[in-house]
Design an enzyme around this catalytic site. Structure first.
Site, PDB file in Angstrom:
ATOM      1  N   LYS A 194       0.780  -1.006  -0.026  1.00  0.00           N
ATOM      2  CA  LYS A 194      -0.004  -0.007   0.072  1.00  0.00           C
ATOM      3  C   LYS A 194       0.868   1.030  -0.020  1.00  0.00           C
ATOM      4  O   LYS A 194       0.751   2.190  -0.902  1.00  0.00           O
ATOM      5  CB  LYS A 194      -0.740  -0.113   1.188  1.00  0.00           C
ATOM      6  CG  LYS A 194      -1.910   1.143   1.500  1.00  0.00           C
ATOM      7  CD  LYS A 194      -2.797   0.976   2.575  1.00  0.00           C
ATOM      8  CE  LYS A 194      -3.645   2.272   2.786  1.00  0.00           C
ATOM      9  NZ  LYS A 194      -4.611   2.317   3.645  1.00  0.00           N
ATOM     10  N   GLU A 200      10.436  -4.715   4.614  1.00  0.00           N
ATOM     11  CA  GLU A 200      10.716  -5.981   4.159  1.00  0.00           C
ATOM     12  C   GLU A 200      10.291  -6.065   2.597  1.00  0.00           C
ATOM     13  O   GLU A 200      10.869  -6.689   1.761  1.00  0.00           O
ATOM     14  CB  GLU A 200       9.664  -6.848   5.062  1.00  0.00           C
ATOM     15  CG  GLU A 200       9.820  -7.003   6.603  1.00  0.00           C
ATOM     16  CD  GLU A 200       9.208  -5.827   7.013  1.00  0.00           C
ATOM     17  OE1 GLU A 200       9.053  -4.588   6.650  1.00  0.00           O
ATOM     18  OE2 GLU A 200       9.069  -6.212   8.423  1.00  0.00           O
ATOM     19  N   GLY A 252      -4.784  -1.779   4.798  1.00  0.00           N
ATOM     20  CA  GLY A 252      -4.001  -2.996   4.324  1.00  0.00           C
ATOM     21  C   GLY A 252      -4.781  -4.214   4.611  1.00  0.00           C
ATOM     22  O   GLY A 252      -4.829  -5.142   3.760  1.00  0.00           O
ATOM     23  N   ARG A 253      -5.158  -4.648   5.795  1.00  0.00           N
ATOM     24  CA  ARG A 253      -5.880  -5.922   5.988  1.00  0.00           C
ATOM     25  C   ARG A 253      -7.015  -6.003   5.583  1.00  0.00           C
ATOM     26  O   ARG A 253      -7.981  -7.229   5.926  1.00  0.00           O
ATOM     27  CB  ARG A 253      -5.548  -6.165   7.638  1.00  0.00           C
ATOM     28  CG  ARG A 253      -6.228  -4.940   8.434  1.00  0.00           C
ATOM     29  CD  ARG A 253      -5.921  -5.093   9.912  1.00  0.00           C
ATOM     30  NE  ARG A 253      -6.378  -3.974  10.715  1.00  0.00           N
ATOM     31  CZ  ARG A 253      -5.792  -2.710  10.916  1.00  0.00           C
ATOM     32  NH1 ARG A 253      -4.584  -2.574  10.273  1.00  0.00           N
ATOM     33  NH2 ARG A 253      -6.310  -1.772  11.865  1.00  0.00           N
ATOM     34  N   GLU A 338      -4.859  -6.786  14.617  1.00  0.00           N
ATOM     35  CA  GLU A 338      -4.268  -5.255  14.319  1.00  0.00           C
ATOM     36  C   GLU A 338      -5.605  -4.438  14.427  1.00  0.00           C
ATOM     37  O   GLU A 338      -5.364  -3.180  14.799  1.00  0.00           O
ATOM     38  CB  GLU A 338      -3.554  -5.499  12.957  1.00  0.00           C
ATOM     39  CG  GLU A 338      -2.777  -4.191  12.727  1.00  0.00           C
ATOM     40  CD  GLU A 338      -1.977  -4.484  11.432  1.00  0.00           C
ATOM     41  OE1 GLU A 338      -0.869  -4.866  11.530  1.00  0.00           O
ATOM     42  OE2 GLU A 338      -2.408  -4.127  10.326  1.00  0.00           O
ATOM     43  N   HIS A 369      -4.440 -33.276  17.528  1.00  0.00           N
ATOM     44  CA  HIS A 369      -3.291 -34.297  18.138  1.00  0.00           C
ATOM     45  C   HIS A 369      -2.199 -33.301  18.468  1.00  0.00           C
ATOM     46  O   HIS A 369      -1.176 -33.687  18.315  1.00  0.00           O
ATOM     47  CB  HIS A 369      -2.822 -35.320  16.832  1.00  0.00           C
ATOM     48  CG  HIS A 369      -3.910 -36.133  16.392  1.00  0.00           C
ATOM     49  ND1 HIS A 369      -4.286 -37.161  16.886  1.00  0.00           N
ATOM     50  CD2 HIS A 369      -5.017 -35.968  15.549  1.00  0.00           C
ATOM     51  CE1 HIS A 369      -5.067 -37.823  16.516  1.00  0.00           C
ATOM     52  NE2 HIS A 369      -5.746 -36.953  15.549  1.00  0.00           N
ATOM     53  N   LYS A 497       9.343  -0.747  14.401  1.00  0.00           N
ATOM     54  CA  LYS A 497       9.883  -0.263  13.188  1.00  0.00           C
ATOM     55  C   LYS A 497      10.845   0.616  13.595  1.00  0.00           C
ATOM     56  O   LYS A 497      11.968   0.704  13.160  1.00  0.00           O
ATOM     57  CB  LYS A 497       8.712   0.139  12.407  1.00  0.00           C
ATOM     58  CG  LYS A 497       7.917  -0.814  11.588  1.00  0.00           C
ATOM     59  CD  LYS A 497       6.842   0.000  10.606  1.00  0.00           C
ATOM     60  CE  LYS A 497       5.724  -0.961  10.208  1.00  0.00           C
ATOM     61  NZ  LYS A 497       5.119  -0.298   9.303  1.00  0.00           N
TER      62      LYS A 497
HETATM   63  O1  F6P Z   1       3.241  -3.458  10.126  1.00  0.00           O
HETATM   64  C1  F6P Z   1       1.904  -2.956   9.803  1.00  0.00           C
HETATM   65  C2  F6P Z   1       1.467  -2.792   8.259  1.00  0.00           C
HETATM   66  O2  F6P Z   1       1.191  -1.319   7.875  1.00  0.00           O
HETATM   67  C3  F6P Z   1       0.075  -3.464   8.024  1.00  0.00           C
HETATM   68  O3  F6P Z   1      -1.073  -2.843   8.520  1.00  0.00           O
HETATM   69  C4  F6P Z   1       0.060  -3.571   6.530  1.00  0.00           C
HETATM   70  O4  F6P Z   1      -0.927  -4.505   5.908  1.00  0.00           O
HETATM   71  C5  F6P Z   1       1.454  -3.819   6.275  1.00  0.00           C
HETATM   72  O5  F6P Z   1       2.180  -3.421   7.252  1.00  0.00           O
HETATM   73  C6  F6P Z   1       2.041  -3.827   5.061  1.00  0.00           C
HETATM   74  O6  F6P Z   1       2.053  -2.346   4.570  1.00  0.00           O
HETATM   75  P1  F6P Z   1       2.171  -2.133   3.004  1.00  0.00           P
HETATM   76  O7  F6P Z   1       1.126  -2.652   2.139  1.00  0.00           O
HETATM   77  O8  F6P Z   1       2.359  -0.593   3.261  1.00  0.00           O
HETATM   78  O9  F6P Z   1       3.471  -2.621   2.660  1.00  0.00           O
END
Ligand code: F6P
Length: 532
Positions: A194, A200, A252-253, A338, A369, A497
């Site tokens: 987003k 990452e 995002g979620r 979240e 199990h 972060k």
């Molecule tokens: O770390 C939290 C977050 O902001 C989430 O809410 C989001 O889904 C994820 O990181 C990834 O964010 P982006 O889509 O901006 O890379």
């Protein structure tokens, strides 16, 4: 309102669920939406508790907030944003206005562009340097990974496109494992972010670009981006025709219904993807119209509130007896935790009761199990949310599916009934005697009266998955409104972060550990000595 509910719970605390569980209760304490059944009769909720819980919805203004959400008002107050993932699945509804502009035409235009692109990838009209695209690698994390990864797995019986892989972790082991199985000349990389700043994702995207660049001259042709940040996708070198944008009113979620769902669309095809959207839309229509007691998301939320905030149970287990939903618990962890794992209400004052519970789970029968021992006999009560399809996709193995269903129903029955000491004694009579019989019997007692719900549906097809995901999204919304929480921000992810960014030069040996606490400094020292 909480005081009254807690007092009522205390009053009925000794009541056994199974004492009143006849066919009439099963009918009365269940909700249907379309061909889906949600049974909450195996809980301690009775008619009075239900009335009190529904009272919470009215007192906290859920109906008005629901309309505010669907009509594009800025209910995400801390970020000043509308919350409109529902607009992404508004296939035939009316306009939705944000800041005076109808957002629906843009949503549909993007869906059409995604459709054309997905069709071109699937047909071979879009090619890699080495020919038809055989593999799609979605690089994203959190909401840009969990939703599509969960859905691609859930709908694997419907796959007829290229193979789809997901890379999320900054741990190089993740991307290395995925790329090892792909040919750079026939792989499409989708960078899903987003913000297009998530460390990452951007690190993995650069790694993938370098991997592809070693074999492919025009890597740009095999990269697509899903983002709200067009300037950043351009700076990364992805041409606008392969960028699928969305707006900041998609959290995002909550984003798998739009461009973030591109990998799913490529895997199952645009028609099946639209069926998924229609399932979500059907749940939206139901959620907006059904009276509370017949409203599936509202009742799922109220059962959650009863267990977490009234009974005080700290977690809930999501137990799909549907192996295709193997990633659903992880997806729901982000969606629910979240969204509603927050200590303050919208106005900044502390939440009056516990915030959202810990969500966890595994598909059945595997969990049986592993951790069901604790669920049945441990000292903590864990409300269980079972899910089960009447039919799987393996018609020739339907007898195995029947065994799966029998296990699902047996677990909720066992949790509720338990086993008394007398019954346990009868079990071991003949094998043991006297004090040893008594001792052995006590180990075989199950307290029972442990609450569970079951969501049953005919089969896990794209439409049904859409219903299920929208159901959980609305549950989160209802729980959030009742708690007074803003379910659509996530400030709690920021601190870690920031500290990681500050620690990176320390780990790389460019800065010392001055100012760090003793534990962190010692760990840095150990890892540096060990070769980090
Ligand atoms: O770390 C939290 C977050 O902001 C989430 O809410 C989001 O889904 C994820 O990181 C990834 O964010 P982006 O889509 O901006 O890379």
């Amino acid at each position: 309102m909480w005081t009254e509910l807690k007092a009522y719970h205390a009053k009925i605390a000794d009541r056994r669920i199974d004492a009143t569980l006849n066919a009439a209760r099963a009918e009365d304490f269940s909700v249907r939406q379309g061909d889906m059944l949600f049974d909450y009769s195996k809980t301690t909720i009775d008619a009075t508790a239900r009335d009190l819980l529904i009272g919470l919805l009215d007192k906290s203004g859920v109906a008005a907030k629901r309309e505010a959400m669907f009509t594009g008002q800025k209910i995400n107050e801390t970020e000043g944003r509308a919350v409109l993932h529902t607009a992404l699945r508004n296939l035939d509804g009316g306009p939705v206005i944000v800041d005076g502009v109808d957002v629906v035409p843009d949503v549909r235009a993007t869906l059409d562009r995604m459709t054309a692109y997905a069709n071109d990838i699937r047909s071979g009209a879009v090619q890699g340097a080495g020919g038809k695209i055989t593999d799609v690698v979605n690089i994203g994390i959190g909401g840009s990974d969990l939703g599509p990864a969960m859905a691609v797995r859930a709908l694997s019986p419907y796959h007829d496109g290229p193979r789809c892989h997901f890379v999320s972790n900054v741990d190089p082991a993740d991307i290395a494992e995925v790329l090892r199985g792909c040919d750079p000349a026939t792989t499409l990389v989708i960078v899903a972010s987003k913000t297009f700043t998530t460390i990452e994702t951007m690190t993995n995207a650069r790694t993938a670009k370098a991997w592809m660049g070693a074999k492919v001259a025009d890597t740009g042709a095999q990269f697509a981006a899903l983002s709200t940040a067009m300037d950043k996708t351009a700076a990364f070198g992805i041409a606008p025709e392969r960028v699928f944008g969305f707006e900041d009113w998609v959290g995002g979620r909550y984003s798998m219904w739009g461009p973030i769902g591109l990998s799913l669309m490529v895997a199952i095809g645009p028609e099946a993807f639209r069926a998924f959207l229609r399932g979500g839309q059907a749940m939206d229509t139901h959620f907006r119209a059904a009276p509370w007691a017949e409203n599936l998301p509202a009742m799922l939320a109220l059962v959650g509130i009863w267990h977490a905030q009234v009974c005080g149970y700290g977690s809930r287990a999501v137990l799909p007896y549907d192996n295709l939903l193997g990633r659903l618990p992880a997806y729901l962890q982000q969606l629910e935790m979240e969204s509603n794992g927050k200590g303050v209400t919208m106005d900044g004052t502390p939440v009056a009761v516990d915030s959202g519970p810990i969500v966890w789970g595994e598909p059945g029968t595997n969990g049986q199990h592993a951790f069901y021992q604790l669920i049945h006999q441990g000292t903590r009560v864990v409300p269980c949310e079972f899910m089960v399809a009447a039919r799987g996709h393996e018609d020739d193995l339907h007898h195995q599916h029947q065994l799966l269903v029998a296990n699902c129903l047996a677990q909720s029955e066992a949790l509720m009934r338990g086993r008394t000491l007398d019954e346990a004694r009868a079990k071991v009579a003949g094998k043991f005697e006297g004090a040893e019989l008594e001792r052995q019997a006590r180990h075989r007692v199950f307290p029972g009266n442990r609450p569970s719900t079951t969501l049953a549906y005919p089969t896990l097809d794209p439409f049904t998955l859409g219903q299920i995901i929208a159901l959980y999204e609305h549950r989160v919304f209802v729980e959030g409104v009742v708690l007074g929480i803003n379910s659509y921000d996530q400030w709690g992810v920021e601190l870690g972060k920031e500290l990681a960014t500050a620690l990176q030069p320390v780990i790389e040996g460019e800065k010392g550990t001055e100012g760090k606490d003793g534990s962190t400094a010692a760990l840095v020292g150990f890892l540096i000595k060990s070769g980090v």
